[in-house]
Design a protein around this motif. Structure first.
Motif, PDB file in Angstrom:
ATOM      1  N   THR A   1      -2.625  20.259 -95.883  1.00 51.03           N
ATOM      2  CA  THR A   1      -1.726  20.764 -96.919  1.00 51.03           C
ATOM      3  C   THR A   1      -2.461  20.902 -98.247  1.00 51.03           C
ATOM      4  O   THR A   1      -2.314  21.914 -98.942  1.00 51.03           O
ATOM      5  N   GLU A   2      -3.257  19.907 -98.608  1.00 48.95           N
ATOM      6  CA  GLU A   2      -3.988  19.937 -99.879  1.00 48.95           C
ATOM      7  C   GLU A   2      -4.955  21.114 -99.929  1.00 48.95           C
ATOM      8  O   GLU A   2      -5.017  21.842-100.923  1.00 48.95           O
ATOM      9  N   GLU A   3      -5.721  21.313 -98.853  1.00 48.48           N
ATOM     10  CA  GLU A   3      -6.671  22.424 -98.815  1.00 48.48           C
ATOM     11  C   GLU A   3      -5.933  23.752 -98.840  1.00 48.48           C
ATOM     12  O   GLU A   3      -6.329  24.683 -99.558  1.00 48.48           O
ATOM     13  N   GLY A   4      -4.852  23.869 -98.083  1.00 50.40           N
ATOM     14  CA  GLY A   4      -4.089  25.109 -98.054  1.00 50.40           C
ATOM     15  C   GLY A   4      -3.515  25.470 -99.414  1.00 50.40           C
ATOM     16  O   GLY A   4      -3.622  26.610 -99.858  1.00 50.40           O
ATOM     17  N   LYS A   5      -2.919  24.501-100.102  1.00 48.21           N
ATOM     18  CA  LYS A   5      -2.363  24.766-101.433  1.00 48.21           C
ATOM     19  C   LYS A   5      -3.459  25.154-102.418  1.00 48.21           C
ATOM     20  O   LYS A   5      -3.268  26.060-103.235  1.00 48.21           O
ATOM     21  N   ARG A   6      -4.585  24.490-102.336  1.00 45.71           N
ATOM     22  CA  ARG A   6      -5.709  24.815-103.226  1.00 45.71           C
ATOM     23  C   ARG A   6      -6.199  26.247-102.957  1.00 45.71           C
ATOM     24  O   ARG A   6      -6.415  27.023-103.876  1.00 45.71           O
ATOM     25  N   ASP A   7      -6.323  26.604-101.687  1.00 42.15           N
ATOM     26  CA  ASP A   7      -6.785  27.950-101.337  1.00 42.15           C
ATOM     27  C   ASP A   7      -5.786  29.021-101.748  1.00 42.15           C
ATOM     28  O   ASP A   7      -6.164  30.102-102.199  1.00 42.15           O
ATOM     29  N   LEU A   8      -4.492  28.753-101.601  1.00 46.95           N
ATOM     30  CA  LEU A   8      -3.470  29.748-101.915  1.00 46.95           C
ATOM     31  C   LEU A   8      -3.261  29.972-103.413  1.00 46.95           C
ATOM     32  O   LEU A   8      -2.654  30.971-103.798  1.00 46.95           O
ATOM     33  N   ALA A   9      -3.777  29.103-104.240  1.00 49.67           N
ATOM     34  CA  ALA A   9      -3.525  29.171-105.683  1.00 49.67           C
ATOM     35  C   ALA A   9      -3.785  30.559-106.274  1.00 49.67           C
ATOM     36  O   ALA A   9      -3.021  31.029-107.110  1.00 49.67           O
ATOM     37  N   GLU A  10      -4.833  31.218-105.834  1.00 50.28           N
ATOM     38  CA  GLU A  10      -5.199  32.516-106.415  1.00 50.28           C
ATOM     39  C   GLU A  10      -4.906  33.699-105.493  1.00 50.28           C
ATOM     40  O   GLU A  10      -5.269  34.820-105.821  1.00 50.28           O
ATOM     41  N   LEU A  11      -4.271  33.460-104.364  1.00 49.42           N
ATOM     42  CA  LEU A  11      -4.045  34.532-103.401  1.00 49.42           C
ATOM     43  C   LEU A  11      -2.752  35.284-103.682  1.00 49.42           C
ATOM     44  O   LEU A  11      -1.830  34.762-104.292  1.00 49.42           O
TER      45      LEU A  11
END
Length: 152
Positions: A132-142
């Motif tokens: 979840t942490e990695e996914g939220k971090r990755d989605l921040a700019e998408l």
């Protein structure tokens, strides 16, 4: 000579250019990035692709053999699905689809990253479940892509 030209053409397409897909509004994307719990009895699937090799490639994403959409760099899709069910998330690759099996529990959000990998003739794609942490971090700019348009 033909082999050299083919290799150069494939590498050029793989590392240059930028694919584009139809997009949803920024408001809709922002709302989904609040990561609310899915409605009762449902699970949320965030399927995304960050920037990286293969920016000129668009790759289909499928959920239980139904089109989610075509990905491009820096986009994500969101699907709310019935919970407590197993799902097959698939992406096209060079020779055959790559599948990720997921047991989605009700009330949970899942983050699935699609990534491009080198192929013999063109770039392939694969999927992995991330935290979840990695996914939220990755989605921040998408940006949120429109669902439902696949090439097949």
């Amino acid at each position: 000579m033909f082999k050299k030209i083919a290799i150069i053409s494939v590498l050029t397409a793989f590392f240059t250019g930028c694919a584009s897909v139809p997009m949803e509004s920024d408001d809709k994307a922002s709302k989904l990035k609040e990561y609310a719990s899915p409605k009762d009895g449902s699970a949320g699937l965030y399927i995304y692709r960050t920037f990286g090799p293969g920016t000129a490639l668009k790759k289909d994403i499928w959920l239980n053999d139904e089109c989610v959409g075509q990905s491009a760099p820096n986009v994500f899709f969101y699907k709310e699905v019935p919970g407590d069910t197993e799902y097959k998330v698939s992406t096209e690759s060079e020779f055959s689809p790559n599948d990720l099996m997921l047991q989605a529990k009700s009330g949970e959000n899942y983050f699935i990253e699609q990534y491009i990998k080198m192929g013999v003739f063109v770039g392939g794609a694969d999927l992995k479940l991330v935290s979840t942490e990695e996914g939220k971090r990755d989605l921040a700019e998408l940006k949120l892509a429109k669902a439902g348009e696949c090439s097949k």
